[in-house]
Write a protein that holds these residues in place. Structure first.
Motif, PDB file in Angstrom:
ATOM      1  N   THR A 238      75.205  54.200  40.675  1.00  0.00           N
ATOM      2  CA  THR A 238      75.179  55.349  41.546  1.00  0.00           C
ATOM      3  C   THR A 238      74.415  56.395  40.701  1.00  0.00           C
ATOM      4  O   THR A 238      74.771  56.538  39.344  1.00  0.00           O
ATOM      5  N   ASP A 369      79.649  55.828  45.734  1.00  0.00           N
ATOM      6  CA  ASP A 369      80.667  56.743  45.332  1.00  0.00           C
ATOM      7  C   ASP A 369      80.676  58.019  46.149  1.00  0.00           C
ATOM      8  O   ASP A 369      81.074  58.835  45.454  1.00  0.00           O
ATOM      9  N   ARG A 370      80.165  58.174  47.407  1.00  0.00           N
ATOM     10  CA  ARG A 370      80.079  59.320  47.763  1.00  0.00           C
ATOM     11  C   ARG A 370      81.577  59.646  48.685  1.00  0.00           C
ATOM     12  O   ARG A 370      81.992  58.631  49.220  1.00  0.00           O
TER      13      ARG A 370
HETATM   14  S1  SF4 Z   1      74.989  61.990  46.979  1.00  0.00           S
HETATM   15 FE1  SF4 Z   1      76.790  62.057  45.885  1.00  0.00          FE
HETATM   16  S2  SF4 Z   1      77.059  60.084  44.862  1.00  0.00           S
HETATM   17 FE2  SF4 Z   1      74.949  60.507  45.348  1.00  0.00          FE
HETATM   18  S3  SF4 Z   1      73.878  61.071  43.734  1.00  0.00           S
HETATM   19 FE3  SF4 Z   1      74.539  62.855  44.972  1.00  0.00          FE
HETATM   20  S4  SF4 Z   1      76.518  63.591  44.287  1.00  0.00           S
HETATM   21 FE4  SF4 Z   1      76.142  61.503  43.476  1.00  0.00          FE
END
Ligand code: SF4
Lengths: 372, 213
Positions: A238, A369-370
């Motif tokens: 991620t 991981d969101r």
């Molecule tokens: S969308 Fe969320 S999980 Fe994906 S890179 Fe951005 S902050 Fe990280």
């Protein structure tokens, strides 16, 4: 015995019809799910619900005394807004108990065309302060806001006393490091983003490379996201949870790849006045869902009866999960320079109090991981 | 914010929804950190006073064209960034302070030491992103000089240059030429030979890519 008025709702993820049934049977008050298309922020192959499955799922939940919320929380595409409107219309006609939306236009559409359908604001709208939340409440009659994880418990308590809607907070799972709904990191590297495609750091763009020294390099598109020494387990790349170099040092520059476990903070969290606790993870399998939902159900019921909460109930699961990356609590051989950089990691100091939110870092594999 | 909004001589750009209530009913600009991805959102914001909307860098030209057409119906114009590092993410934590081992509340404004941002590389030393306080930007500079003609034909009239630590007067002349339909004297790569340029988002590709026109 401690007297409390009511427990918050336990809102649990369901990526498939069978996960929905498992979550309901394990004690979820609510399951949240999405349609099988890019209208939801977990648009992964093999996941989510056809129209028929959604109607059946809602029926199953209702017969067992649970509710269903439908996440329609990506940003409708210019020239193709109908797909998202149709999703809201279908959610209403299937008897969903709420829709979770992030887009201003879609919120306006829902408020106008389905005034009786409960509208929840997705964390993807990134509404983290009173003025932003009030804007959505005033404009679209939003009944609940899913809060970004950056808020501390005192901040959540303070918000609850000034905003006109309910709040829902994440209690377990992998979450965004950056402000949700405003992150273009994934599309910069892969062309696919949470806002437009419902995916971050998509598996289609992930490659692993075994190096001569036995190290494993993970790449997203053309960019190296992490490197794991021979004895280290390689985690999912991620983007914001990768190891990079900044200012001459290498390490987890944005955030360590740990996830949230708020079991130990539950009593304080419950006193903050939140209406619901949310578990992240529509991409998770049934066994994971069952274990997490059961643990939170038991913790909430124990709290209601004035009994102590078993705060380590999910540690095995979390550590098991984390072993796909790195054993918890050990530095691991890691990439060069990582040890030097560890004191920069989010452990100490004031920034942790704000940035590291209301929960300690736990574990759990973060295939994605969101927050949602 | 309310005081600022009360001063009607100011043009205010909102980059968080919390700034919208005081701007309600008064002309204002929507910045790239408020997600405007479709006609419905544009229409709603325009009805409440948004007169110009600067799009998120990840939106492809096809979306910008649709939004520009919709904007004409609602007196809202579209703005597109054409030069400079692209804003990619915001966070509650200041990575600049962190990189200098300072806390956010005692940061001594270290970000000022890096007027062009702090370069973040992969473990293979490949330049990737740039850190600027709580903001994360692209390492590559966006360059859409060659697309300005096409965007103008689609009714887009505002083009944003994000200031970088370079001779911005020359850069502004370069894009002025492009906006006026004159052939550029030099390619942007010749003006800034040490910089990597990208334009991938424009046609719906990865943002870091440099695709030939
Ligand atoms: S969308 Fe969320 S999980 Fe994906 S890179 Fe951005 S902050 Fe990280």
């Amino acid at each position: 015995m401690k007297q409390i008025k009511s427990l918050p709702e336990l809102v649990c993820p369901a990526g498939t019809p069978s996960a929905l049934r498992v979550a309901v049977d394990a004690g979820a008050d609510v399951v949240y799910c999405g349609f099988r298309d890019k209208t939801n922020a977990r648009n992964f192959p093999g996941l989510n619900f056809s129209r028929d499955e959604m109607a059946d799922g809602i029926r199953y939940a209702h017969t067992h005394g649970a509710k269903t919320y439908i996440a329609i929380n990506t940003f409708p595409q210019a020239g193709n807004v109908t797909l998202w409107k149709q999703a809201v219309d279908d959610a209403a006609s299937f008897g969903a108990d709420a829709v979770i939306v992030a887009d201003i236009g879609l919120a306006a559409y829902t408020a106008k065309n389905h005034p009786h359908l409960r509208l929840h604001l997705s964390v993807q709208a990134s509404a983290s302060n009173e003025d932003a939340i009030c804007y959505y409440c005033d404009a679209f009659n939003v009944k609940r806001v899913v809060l970004p994880r950056v808020l501390s418990i005192p901040e959540i308590t303070a918000l609850n006393s000034v905003i006109p809607c309910e709040t829902e907070v994440f209690a377990f799972g992998g979450l965004c490091v950056m402000a949700e709904g405003r992150c273009n990191l994934s599309s910069y590297a892969t062309g696919k983003s949470p806002n437009m495609n419902g995916v971050c750091s998509p598996a289609s763009h992930v490659r692993y490379r075994q190096d001569k020294d036995g190290a494993m390099t993970s790449k997203l598109g053309e960019f190296t996201i992490n490197r794991f020494a021979k004895e280290e387990a390689a985690g999912y790349p991620t983007l914001c949870k990768g190891r990079f170099r900044l200012n001459g040092e290498a390490g987890y520059i944005f955030e360590e790849p740990t996830s949230l476990d708020a079991l130990s903070l539950l009593p304080d969290l419950l006193k903050s006045g939140v209406a619901a606790l949310k578990i992240e993870g529509r991409q998770r399998g049934r066994a994971y869902i069952e274990a997490v939902v059961l643990a939170f159900r038991q913790a909430l019921d124990a709290y209601a009866k004035g009994r102590p909460i078993k705060t380590d109930a999910l540690i095995n699961l979390a550590e098991g999960g984390q072993s796909t990356r790195r054993p918890a609590g050990r530095a691991g051989p890691a990439a060069e320079g990582e040890k030097r950089n560890r004191h920069l990691l989010p452990r100490h100091g004031h920034e942790q109090a704000r940035g590291q939110c209301h929960a300690r870092a736990g574990g759990g594999p973060d295939a994605d991981d969101r927050g949602q | 914010m309310r005081e600022l909004a009360a001063d009607r001589t100011l043009t205010i750009e909102a980059n968080d929804v919390s700034a919208l209530p005081p701007l309600h009913g008064r002309n204002h600009v929507i910045g790239p950190y408020i997600s405007v991805y479709n006609e419905e959102t544009l229409q709603y914001l325009a009805q409440h006073g948004a007169r110009r909307i600067c799009l998120s860098p990840e939106l492809p030209f096809s979306a910008a064209r649709t939004l520009a057409a919709e904007g004409r119906r609602h007196k809202a114009e579209i703005e597109v960034q054409v030069f400079g590092r692209m804003p990619l993410a915001l966070s509650a934590r200041c990575y600049h302070a962190r990189a200098h081992k300072l806390t956010k509340d005692n940061c001594r404004f270290v970000c000022a030491k890096d007027p062009d941002g702090l370069r973040l590389c992969t473990l293979d030393d490949q330049p990737f992103l740039a850190v600027n306080g709580i903001q994360t930007l692209s390492d590559s500079y966006l360059d859409l000089a060659e697309k300005i003609g096409e965007m103008k034909a689609a009714g887009i009239r505002h083009f944003r240059l994000s200031p970088q630590d370079c001779d911005m007067v020359r850069i502004a002349h370069h894009y002025r030429n492009a906006a006026d339909g004159r052939e550029p004297l030099k390619k942007i790569e010749t003006l800034l030979p040490q910089i990597r340029f990208s334009n991938g988002y424009y046609d719906g590709h990865e943002g870091h890519r440099r695709l030939s026109p």
